[in-house]
Design a protein around this motif. Structure first.
Motif, PDB file in Angstrom:
ATOM      1  N   TRP A  42      -1.477 -14.988   7.646  1.00  0.00           N
ATOM      2  CA  TRP A  42      -1.599 -13.645   7.099  1.00  0.00           C
ATOM      3  C   TRP A  42      -2.879 -13.567   6.272  1.00  0.00           C
ATOM      4  N   GLY A  43      -3.663 -12.546   6.488  1.00  0.00           N
ATOM      5  CA  GLY A  43      -4.913 -12.386   5.756  1.00  0.00           C
ATOM      6  C   GLY A  43      -5.736 -11.264   6.348  1.00  0.00           C
ATOM      7  N   ASP A  44      -6.881 -10.952   5.717  1.00  0.00           N
ATOM      8  CA  ASP A  44      -7.740  -9.855   6.149  1.00  0.00           C
ATOM      9  C   ASP A  44      -6.898  -8.586   6.305  1.00  0.00           C
ATOM     10  N   TRP A  45      -6.354  -8.110   5.190  1.00  0.00           N
ATOM     11  CA  TRP A  45      -5.389  -7.021   5.227  1.00  0.00           C
ATOM     12  C   TRP A  45      -5.999  -5.719   5.733  1.00  0.00           C
ATOM     13  N   LYS A  46      -7.277  -5.483   5.452  1.00  0.00           N
ATOM     14  CA  LYS A  46      -7.928  -4.288   5.976  1.00  0.00           C
ATOM     15  C   LYS A  46      -7.967  -4.334   7.500  1.00  0.00           C
ATOM     16  N   GLY A  47      -8.335  -5.503   8.028  1.00  0.00           N
ATOM     17  CA  GLY A  47      -8.368  -5.676   9.480  1.00  0.00           C
ATOM     18  C   GLY A  47      -6.988  -5.534  10.095  1.00  0.00           C
ATOM     19  N   LEU A  48      -5.980  -6.080   9.407  1.00  0.00           N
ATOM     20  CA  LEU A  48      -4.607  -5.958   9.901  1.00  0.00           C
ATOM     21  C   LEU A  48      -4.168  -4.501   9.969  1.00  0.00           C
ATOM     22  N   PHE A  49      -4.552  -3.735   8.963  1.00  0.00           N
ATOM     23  CA  PHE A  49      -4.154  -2.323   8.934  1.00  0.00           C
ATOM     24  C   PHE A  49      -4.779  -1.561  10.105  1.00  0.00           C
ATOM     25  N   LEU A  50      -6.064  -1.794  10.353  1.00  0.00           N
ATOM     26  CA  LEU A  50      -6.736  -1.109  11.457  1.00  0.00           C
ATOM     27  C   LEU A  50      -6.158  -1.544  12.806  1.00  0.00           C
ATOM     28  N   ASP A  51      -5.910  -2.836  12.930  1.00  0.00           N
ATOM     29  CA  ASP A  51      -5.291  -3.324  14.165  1.00  0.00           C
ATOM     30  C   ASP A  51      -3.877  -2.782  14.314  1.00  0.00           C
ATOM     31  N   GLY A  52      -3.209  -2.608  13.187  1.00  0.00           N
ATOM     32  CA  GLY A  52      -1.852  -2.068  13.226  1.00  0.00           C
ATOM     33  C   GLY A  52      -1.809  -0.650  13.761  1.00  0.00           C
ATOM     34  N   LEU A  53      -2.825   0.126  13.417  1.00  0.00           N
ATOM     35  CA  LEU A  53      -2.909   1.495  13.946  1.00  0.00           C
ATOM     36  C   LEU A  53      -3.107   1.464  15.459  1.00  0.00           C
ATOM     37  N   ARG A  54      -3.922   0.525  15.918  1.00  0.00           N
ATOM     38  CA  ARG A  54      -4.160   0.396  17.362  1.00  0.00           C
ATOM     39  C   ARG A  54      -2.883  -0.035  18.086  1.00  0.00           C
ATOM     40  N   PHE A  55      -2.219  -1.025  17.507  1.00  0.00           N
ATOM     41  CA  PHE A  55      -0.971  -1.502  18.099  1.00  0.00           C
ATOM     42  C   PHE A  55       0.070  -0.374  18.119  1.00  0.00           C
ATOM     43  N   GLY A  56       0.078   0.404  17.037  1.00  0.00           N
ATOM     44  CA  GLY A  56       1.053   1.481  16.922  1.00  0.00           C
ATOM     45  C   GLY A  56       0.928   2.512  18.023  1.00  0.00           C
ATOM     46  N   VAL A  57      -0.290   2.761  18.493  1.00  0.00           N
ATOM     47  CA  VAL A  57      -0.492   3.719  19.581  1.00  0.00           C
ATOM     48  C   VAL A  57       0.203   3.220  20.853  1.00  0.00           C
ATOM     49  N   SER A  78       3.103  -4.725  29.475  1.00  0.00           N
ATOM     50  CA  SER A  78       2.080  -4.400  30.473  1.00  0.00           C
ATOM     51  C   SER A  78       1.007  -3.505  29.860  1.00  0.00           C
ATOM     52  N   ALA A  79       1.440  -2.489  29.121  1.00  0.00           N
ATOM     53  CA  ALA A  79       0.495  -1.559  28.499  1.00  0.00           C
ATOM     54  C   ALA A  79      -0.362  -2.265  27.450  1.00  0.00           C
ATOM     55  N   LEU A  80       0.250  -3.135  26.658  1.00  0.00           N
ATOM     56  CA  LEU A  80      -0.499  -3.841  25.617  1.00  0.00           C
ATOM     57  C   LEU A  80      -1.556  -4.743  26.225  1.00  0.00           C
ATOM     58  N   TYR A  81      -1.190  -5.472  27.267  1.00  0.00           N
ATOM     59  CA  TYR A  81      -2.169  -6.370  27.878  1.00  0.00           C
ATOM     60  C   TYR A  81      -3.278  -5.574  28.550  1.00  0.00           C
ATOM     61  N   ARG A  82      -2.912  -4.461  29.167  1.00  0.00           N
ATOM     62  CA  ARG A  82      -3.926  -3.598  29.786  1.00  0.00           C
ATOM     63  C   ARG A  82      -4.915  -3.112  28.728  1.00  0.00           C
ATOM     64  N   TYR A  83      -4.406  -2.715  27.583  1.00  0.00           N
ATOM     65  CA  TYR A  83      -5.280  -2.268  26.499  1.00  0.00           C
ATOM     66  C   TYR A  83      -6.197  -3.395  26.023  1.00  0.00           C
ATOM     67  N   LEU A  84      -5.654  -4.600  25.888  1.00  0.00           N
ATOM     68  CA  LEU A  84      -6.421  -5.723  25.359  1.00  0.00           C
ATOM     69  C   LEU A  84      -7.556  -6.160  26.283  1.00  0.00           C
ATOM     70  N   MET A  85      -7.466  -5.822  27.551  1.00  0.00           N
ATOM     71  CA  MET A  85      -8.493  -6.254  28.496  1.00  0.00           C
ATOM     72  C   MET A  85      -9.864  -5.677  28.147  1.00  0.00           C
ATOM     73  N   ARG A  86      -9.880  -4.446  27.614  1.00  0.00           N
ATOM     74  CA  ARG A  86     -11.160  -3.833  27.230  1.00  0.00           C
ATOM     75  C   ARG A  86     -11.114  -3.196  25.850  1.00  0.00           C
ATOM     76  N   SER A  87      -9.935  -3.221  25.215  1.00  0.00           N
ATOM     77  CA  SER A  87      -9.732  -2.564  23.919  1.00  0.00           C
ATOM     78  C   SER A  87     -10.143  -1.100  23.979  1.00  0.00           C
ATOM     79  N   ASP A  88      -9.778  -0.459  25.078  1.00  0.00           N
ATOM     80  CA  ASP A  88     -10.120   0.941  25.308  1.00  0.00           C
ATOM     81  C   ASP A  88      -8.831   1.726  25.518  1.00  0.00           C
ATOM     82  N   PHE A  89      -8.590   2.707  24.652  1.00  0.00           N
ATOM     83  CA  PHE A  89      -7.359   3.488  24.756  1.00  0.00           C
ATOM     84  C   PHE A  89      -7.284   4.282  26.056  1.00  0.00           C
ATOM     85  N   LYS A  90      -8.428   4.523  26.689  1.00  0.00           N
ATOM     86  CA  LYS A  90      -8.412   5.247  27.958  1.00  0.00           C
ATOM     87  C   LYS A  90      -7.634   4.478  29.023  1.00  0.00           C
ATOM     88  N   ASP A  91      -7.598   3.150  28.886  1.00  0.00           N
ATOM     89  CA  ASP A  91      -6.864   2.332  29.854  1.00  0.00           C
ATOM     90  C   ASP A  91      -5.361   2.591  29.790  1.00  0.00           C
TER      91      ASP A  91
END
Length: 202
Positions: A62-77, A123-136
């Motif tokens: 656990w660490g880099d709480w700012k980064g975790l928060f931003l990543d959390g928003l992405r994961f939340g989508v 499936s959706a999460l891995y698809r997103y991680l391939m390019r980190s693009d929400f359009k995917d």
């Protein structure tokens, strides 16, 4: 991990990691608190990235709480669109069926949806991680195809996911955090292997 991932081995590897209990407690507690649960989401996305990039299922610190928060928003989508929303839609349909006196069908429908949703989400999460693009995430046909092709392999993990949520329901934050961590580890390794094989064959 090399070779075909085996669910039992992945599951036990997670359980045997140093400090895993503390990490789970922190994630579980954060998951219980609105807004703070975004940090738990961020941790899960950070872990999913590690699995895809290196095949390493050692849970991060656990660490880099700012980064975790931003990543959390992405994961939340991804979580909202491909796990929570499908379940809510099925839940509404199940309620309608129950009101029509078809309670058994309503129960079966929601049970099947609760088993399918983790695979669809993975499936959706891995698809997103391939390019980190929400359009995917709009490529529904591919995500559904990934879900369909891998569902037999992911059936047991999905049942375990549902079981963890049911058994640990009184502490639902811990239940969901642990269930998603386990799910991401196994499905991420499986999808990574497929992605690597496809890249080699090209």
């Amino acid at each position: 991990m090399k070779g075909t991932p085996i669910f039992e081995e992945v599951f036990m590897t997670l359980l045997r990691q140093r400090g895993i209990v503390v990490k789970l407690i922190v994630g579980g507690l954060l998951s219980l608190i609105p807004v703070a649960n975004i940090f738990a989401f961020g941790y899960l996305l950070r872990f999913a990235r590690r699995v895809r990039r290196s095949g390493d299922i050692v849970t991060p610190e656990w660490g880099d709480w700012k980064g975790l928060f931003l990543d959390g928003l992405r994961f939340g989508v991804v979580w909202l669109c491909y796990w929570l929303l499908p379940l809510l839609v099925v839940y509404v349909v199940a309620i309608l069926l129950y009101c029509l006196g078809i309670g058994v069908l309503a129960y079966i429908l929601f049970s099947v949806a609760f088993i399918l949703a983790p695979v669809l989400f993975s499936s959706a999460l891995y698809r997103y991680l391939m390019r980190s693009d929400f359009k995917d995430l709009l490529d529904l046909n591919l995500i559904v195809k990934m879900t369909y092709l891998e569902f037999p392999r992911f059936l047991v993990p999905s049942i375990v996911f549902a079981g963890i949520c049911a058994v640990l329901l009184p502490v639902y934050g811990l239940a969901l955090f642990w269930a998603f961590l386990m799910l991401i580890a196994y499905t991420g390794l499986c999808f990574r292997r497929l992605e690597y094989q496809e890249a080699v064959s090209v």
